[in-house]
Write an enzyme that holds these catalytic residues in place. Sequence first.
Site, PDB file in Angstrom:
ATOM      1  N   GLU A 277       0.833  -1.208   0.000  1.00 42.51           N
ATOM      2  CA  GLU A 277       0.000   0.000   0.000  1.00 42.51           C
ATOM      3  C   GLU A 277       0.869   1.260   0.000  1.00 42.51           C
ATOM      4  O   GLU A 277       0.492   2.274  -0.594  1.00 42.51           O
ATOM      5  CB  GLU A 277      -0.926  -0.005   1.214  1.00 42.51           C
ATOM      6  CG  GLU A 277      -1.997  -1.089   1.172  1.00 42.51           C
ATOM      7  CD  GLU A 277      -2.880  -0.974  -0.055  1.00 42.51           C
ATOM      8  OE1 GLU A 277      -3.437   0.118  -0.289  1.00 42.51           O
ATOM      9  OE2 GLU A 277      -2.991  -1.969  -0.805  1.00 42.51           O
ATOM     10  N   TRP A 280       1.687   1.767  -3.486  1.00 46.89           N
ATOM     11  CA  TRP A 280       0.548   2.366  -4.199  1.00 46.89           C
ATOM     12  C   TRP A 280       0.575   3.890  -4.047  1.00 46.89           C
ATOM     13  O   TRP A 280       0.282   4.637  -4.986  1.00 46.89           O
ATOM     14  CB  TRP A 280      -0.773   1.830  -3.655  1.00 46.89           C
ATOM     15  CG  TRP A 280      -1.334   0.658  -4.397  1.00 46.89           C
ATOM     16  CD1 TRP A 280      -1.355  -0.643  -3.989  1.00 46.89           C
ATOM     17  CD2 TRP A 280      -1.978   0.684  -5.682  1.00 46.89           C
ATOM     18  NE1 TRP A 280      -1.952  -1.427  -4.941  1.00 46.89           N
ATOM     19  CE2 TRP A 280      -2.351  -0.642  -5.988  1.00 46.89           C
ATOM     20  CE3 TRP A 280      -2.256   1.688  -6.599  1.00 46.89           C
ATOM     21  CZ2 TRP A 280      -3.001  -0.975  -7.180  1.00 46.89           C
ATOM     22  CZ3 TRP A 280      -2.910   1.360  -7.795  1.00 46.89           C
ATOM     23  CH2 TRP A 280      -3.269   0.036  -8.068  1.00 46.89           C
ATOM     24  N   TRP A 308     -21.957  11.175 -19.397  1.00 47.53           N
ATOM     25  CA  TRP A 308     -22.423  11.401 -18.030  1.00 47.53           C
ATOM     26  C   TRP A 308     -23.752  12.163 -18.037  1.00 47.53           C
ATOM     27  O   TRP A 308     -24.062  12.883 -18.990  1.00 47.53           O
ATOM     28  CB  TRP A 308     -21.402  12.242 -17.256  1.00 47.53           C
ATOM     29  CG  TRP A 308     -20.033  11.658 -17.141  1.00 47.53           C
ATOM     30  CD1 TRP A 308     -18.906  12.088 -17.783  1.00 47.53           C
ATOM     31  CD2 TRP A 308     -19.622  10.550 -16.331  1.00 47.53           C
ATOM     32  NE1 TRP A 308     -17.819  11.327 -17.430  1.00 47.53           N
ATOM     33  CE2 TRP A 308     -18.228  10.364 -16.532  1.00 47.53           C
ATOM     34  CE3 TRP A 308     -20.290   9.688 -15.458  1.00 47.53           C
ATOM     35  CZ2 TRP A 308     -17.501   9.372 -15.899  1.00 47.53           C
ATOM     36  CZ3 TRP A 308     -19.562   8.694 -14.818  1.00 47.53           C
ATOM     37  CH2 TRP A 308     -18.184   8.542 -15.040  1.00 47.53           C
ATOM     38  N   ASN A 346     -11.433   2.126   3.255  1.00 48.75           N
ATOM     39  CA  ASN A 346     -11.040   2.035   1.854  1.00 48.75           C
ATOM     40  C   ASN A 346     -11.975   1.166   1.023  1.00 48.75           C
ATOM     41  O   ASN A 346     -12.309   1.511  -0.119  1.00 48.75           O
ATOM     42  CB  ASN A 346      -9.609   1.501   1.737  1.00 48.75           C
ATOM     43  CG  ASN A 346      -9.114   1.518   0.304  1.00 48.75           C
ATOM     44  OD1 ASN A 346      -8.986   2.572  -0.308  1.00 48.75           O
ATOM     45  ND2 ASN A 346      -8.849   0.342  -0.260  1.00 48.75           N
ATOM     46  N   TRP A 364     -17.018  11.492 -12.117  1.00 50.46           N
ATOM     47  CA  TRP A 364     -16.127  11.209 -10.987  1.00 50.46           C
ATOM     48  C   TRP A 364     -15.567  12.476 -10.367  1.00 50.46           C
ATOM     49  O   TRP A 364     -15.226  12.497  -9.181  1.00 50.46           O
ATOM     50  CB  TRP A 364     -14.980  10.283 -11.421  1.00 50.46           C
ATOM     51  CG  TRP A 364     -14.087  10.822 -12.496  1.00 50.46           C
ATOM     52  CD1 TRP A 364     -14.208  10.640 -13.841  1.00 50.46           C
ATOM     53  CD2 TRP A 364     -12.911  11.627 -12.324  1.00 50.46           C
ATOM     54  NE1 TRP A 364     -13.196  11.277 -14.511  1.00 50.46           N
ATOM     55  CE2 TRP A 364     -12.391  11.892 -13.607  1.00 50.46           C
ATOM     56  CE3 TRP A 364     -12.245  12.146 -11.208  1.00 50.46           C
ATOM     57  CZ2 TRP A 364     -11.236  12.656 -13.807  1.00 50.46           C
ATOM     58  CZ3 TRP A 364     -11.103  12.904 -11.401  1.00 50.46           C
ATOM     59  CH2 TRP A 364     -10.605  13.154 -12.682  1.00 50.46           C
ATOM     60  N   TRP A 387     -10.343   8.002  -7.606  1.00 48.59           N
ATOM     61  CA  TRP A 387     -11.569   8.307  -8.343  1.00 48.59           C
ATOM     62  C   TRP A 387     -11.468   7.920  -9.806  1.00 48.59           C
ATOM     63  O   TRP A 387     -12.461   7.457 -10.400  1.00 48.59           O
ATOM     64  CB  TRP A 387     -11.940   9.783  -8.168  1.00 48.59           C
ATOM     65  CG  TRP A 387     -12.704   9.961  -6.907  1.00 48.59           C
ATOM     66  CD1 TRP A 387     -12.242  10.444  -5.712  1.00 48.59           C
ATOM     67  CD2 TRP A 387     -14.068   9.595  -6.686  1.00 48.59           C
ATOM     68  NE1 TRP A 387     -13.238  10.400  -4.771  1.00 48.59           N
ATOM     69  CE2 TRP A 387     -14.364   9.892  -5.340  1.00 48.59           C
ATOM     70  CE3 TRP A 387     -15.063   9.049  -7.483  1.00 48.59           C
ATOM     71  CZ2 TRP A 387     -15.625   9.652  -4.783  1.00 48.59           C
ATOM     72  CZ3 TRP A 387     -16.316   8.810  -6.943  1.00 48.59           C
ATOM     73  CH2 TRP A 387     -16.578   9.109  -5.607  1.00 48.59           C
TER      74      TRP A 387
END
Length: 480
Positions: A277, A280, A308, A346, A364, A387
Site C-alpha cells: 500500500e 501504491w 455522463w 477504503n 467522478w 476516483w
Amino acid sequence: MSTALLLFRRDLRLADNPALQAALDSADAVLPVYIHDPEVDWKPGAASNWWLHHSLLALDATLRERGSALIVRAGNTHSELRALIDATSADAVHWNRCYEPAAIARDKTLKAALREAGARVESHNSALMMEPWMLATGNGDPYRVFSPFARRFNAHWQPSRMTETPTTIPWPSEAGHQRQGESAIAALELLPRIGWDAGFYECWRPGVDGAHARLDSFMAGTAGDYKRLRELPGIDGTSALSPHLHFGELSPRQCWAAAETAKAQGASEGIDHFQRELIWREFAYHLIYHFPHTTDTPLNPRFADFPWRVPADYAEDLKAWQAGNTGVPIVDAGMRQLWHTGWMHNRVRMIVGSFLTKNLLIPWQEGARWFWDTLVDADLASNTLGWQWAAGSGADAAPYFRIFNPVLQAQKFDTEGTYVRRWVPELSRLSDTALHAPWEAKPEVLAQAGVQIGRDYPEAIVDLKASRARALEAYERIKA
C-alpha cells in the site's frame, strides 16, 4: 552568524526531515517558517484545514521544546520569505518538495526569484521513498500499470539512513524574541465556525505524537493480518495513517522501517501487504507528476466523451449521496462515516465511488471534489488515482463494466452488519438478511424492526439492476 530559513509545507515533523537537517548542517541558526498560501486550484478543503490547524500547533510545541518556534505568516510565499530574509539576514532557504502540478509550478518560480535576489535555495525529498522521475519503463516512459511499477520499485528501493529529532534548533538572534505560536495559527482561521467537526476529536490526534502512537498501535495489533482485516469496515483493521502521511507527520520511510522491524519479529504477509500500500502511494505520485491533467480530466482519453448525466439532472441525487441518504445502506454508512469522522474505510470508498459513477452516472470529478473537502487525508495524488480507478478512466482502473453491487459487497465484507448498524442506526433492528437491501424485506419484517421505508429511511434513489444496465449501455458508446 549564518541563518537559514526552513519552509514547512506538508512535512510537519522534525525527524527524517531532509530540509531541516540540511539547514542545521549548513547554518548556525535556523528559522522555521510556515506560510499559508494555498494554491488557486485545489485549495485544501475544510477537513484538511481542521487537521492542519492542530498539526501546526503540535509542530510549534515540539519546536519550542528545542529552543525554537514556528513563525507563521499568511500571504504570498515569495513576498513573505523576502521579508523574513531581510529581517534576519538569512542567506539560505530550504524546503521539501511537493509534486502536485500547481505546487511544482509555484516552486520553480519561487526558487528562481529567490536565487535571483541572492539567496541560496535548496529543495529536498521528504514525502516519497522514490521520487516520480526515478522509475521508468524499459522504454523510458512513465508507468501506467501498478504491478510492473511495484516490481521496479522493489528492485531499486534502497532504504537510507534517517535522521533523528534534533535535541536543539538554534534560534537566530536577528529574529528577536517574538514567538507567536497559538495566536498566529488561530489567526489563519482554519477551524470551522460552525461546529461540524466534533466527531473529528473522537477519532484523531494530529501531530507527530499522534502519528507515532497510531503507527505503533497498528504494528502491535492488526498489521500481521492486515491483508484480510483491512477489507472489513466493521472493525479497526486498517492503519489509518493516511492523514499523518499526507501532512508529513510521518514519512513513508519511517513507516517502511517500522514494517521491516515487525517482519523481523515474525509478521509476514500482512506486513508485506501494508508495504504494498505504501508503494501504491508512490504510484499515485508517479502518475500525478507525469500526467498532471488527470486531476480534472481522464487518463484514458476515450472517457472524455463518456455520456455522463448533466448537473441539472443529477443535482438531487448528488445531494442524497453526499448526505448519506441514497437508500442503499452500505453507501449511506460510508458517506455518514465520512461526514462524522473525516475519513472512510477504503473498501467502502470503492463502493461509494462505483455507486456514484456507475449506478448514478455522475462524473467522478464530483466525487473527487466532495472527498477533497471532507477527508482529513485529502491527498490530490491519491484522491485522483482512487476516483479515476472507480470511474474506470485511469491507471489500473476497474474496467467500467465491472460494477460493484453494493448489496453483495456489504454481505461479503460487512456480513454481520456491524458497520451499517453503526452509521445507519435507523436500520439497526433489521436482521442481517434484510439489513443490506431493506427494499427487498417483507412488510412484516420491516414493521417488526420499526422501519417504514420513506419515513424512517429513504427509498433507494436508483434501481441497482436497471442502473447497472444503463451504465453498461453508456460504456458501449465509447467502447469502440
